[in-house]
Each structure stands twice: as C-alpha cells, then as structure tokens.
Write a protein that holds these residues in place. Structure first.
Motif, mmCIF file in Angstrom:
data_model
loop_
_atom_site.group_PDB
_atom_site.id
_atom_site.type_symbol
_atom_site.label_atom_id
_atom_site.label_comp_id
_atom_site.label_asym_id
_atom_site.label_seq_id
_atom_site.Cartn_x
_atom_site.Cartn_y
_atom_site.Cartn_z
ATOM 1 N N UNK A 104 -41.686 -68.058 -53.371
ATOM 2 C CA UNK A 104 -42.052 -66.708 -52.959
ATOM 3 C C UNK A 104 -41.290 -65.725 -53.836
ATOM 4 N N UNK A 105 -41.944 -64.629 -54.190
ATOM 5 C CA UNK A 105 -41.308 -63.567 -54.967
ATOM 6 C C UNK A 105 -41.371 -62.294 -54.151
ATOM 7 N N UNK A 106 -40.204 -61.694 -53.923
ATOM 8 C CA UNK A 106 -40.141 -60.434 -53.189
ATOM 9 C C UNK A 106 -40.682 -59.337 -54.099
ATOM 10 N N UNK A 107 -41.766 -58.640 -53.711
ATOM 11 C CA UNK A 107 -42.352 -57.635 -54.591
ATOM 12 C C UNK A 107 -41.442 -56.429 -54.827
ATOM 13 N N UNK A 108 -40.509 -56.176 -53.917
ATOM 14 C CA UNK A 108 -39.614 -55.031 -54.076
ATOM 15 C C UNK A 108 -38.440 -55.328 -54.999
ATOM 16 N N UNK A 109 -37.852 -56.528 -54.869
ATOM 17 C CA UNK A 109 -36.655 -56.844 -55.654
ATOM 18 C C UNK A 109 -36.934 -57.788 -56.819
ATOM 19 N N UNK A 160 -36.692 -64.438 -56.386
ATOM 20 C CA UNK A 160 -37.479 -65.612 -56.041
ATOM 21 C C UNK A 160 -36.756 -66.454 -55.008
ATOM 22 N N UNK A 161 -37.510 -66.954 -54.058
ATOM 23 C CA UNK A 161 -37.011 -67.927 -53.096
ATOM 24 C C UNK A 161 -37.776 -69.212 -53.358
ATOM 25 N N UNK A 162 -37.052 -70.280 -53.699
ATOM 26 C CA UNK A 162 -37.688 -71.550 -54.047
ATOM 27 C C UNK A 162 -37.236 -72.628 -53.070
#
Length: 114
Positions: free
Chosen positions: A98-103, A106-108
């Motif tokens: 997942x990639x946080x669109x604001x920051x 990445x969370x893998x």
C-alpha cells in the motif's frame, strides 16, 4: 495478470479473472489454451493485481502479488463451460503493498511458505 512459462522458459503474461472460493484462489481457462499447456508442463505461476484508489478516497492504493503452483481440478467447472478447466493455486509467496497518497510511504506485508 497471470504469468506462466513457455516451453523455452520465457515468460507468458495473460489477463485472468480469479475468484476466492472455499478459502482458495481459483480461476479457469480453456483446455486448449497456451496458458494451460504452460501450466501442465511447469505449474509455477505468479499473479499480479494492482488497484488504484479513486481520487479523493481515504484508502491507499493497493498492489498484490502471489506465486505458487497451479493445480488443475479433476473434472469441469460446470456444464455451461464444457471446454474449461478449473484451477487453484498452492501458494508459496504473497506480498501486499500500500502507498499512502499523502506521504508516499509504502507499507509492505509479505508471506512466504517454505
């Protein structure tokens, strides 16, 4: 997207639709397809699914990848598709990104079965 291996070892990437049935990842394809010939020769496969969160959504975009060995079920999917094989995947690896669109962080998450 489904990745299989040609007889010469080169990758073959094809569009595919999957379903989560009975706690398993399952999909189907025609008996005469090149994808199925690849799987019969070498059952190693990889699946990749990417989705984008809609503009303004609070959800993060997701990228999922899995790999393992495809197993062909005995018999047919159903009477409406007499020329189709049903398969499942015996998972060996999965990743979820997942990639946080604001920051942009990445969370893998990964999982590997040995």
């Amino acid at each position: 997207m489904l990745a299989t291996l040609h007889a010469d070892g080169a990758p073959r990437v094809s569009g595919i639709e999957i379903a989560f049935l009975d706690g398993e990842i399952q999909f189907g394809m025609l008996y005469g397809s090149r994808k199925l010939a690849d799987i019969r020769r070498d059952p190693r496969v990889a699946l990749h699914a990417a989705t984008l969160a809609p503009a303004g959504a609070e959800e993060m975009p997701v990228d999922a990848k899995i790999s393992g060995r495809a197993e062909i079920y005995v018999g047919r999917i159903d009477q409406d598709y007499p020329d189709a094989a049903q398969l499942r995947i015996d998972l060996t690896h999965a990743s979820y990104i997942q990639v946080d669109p604001d920051t942009g962080a990445m969370k893998i998450d990964t999982w590997r079965y040995h």
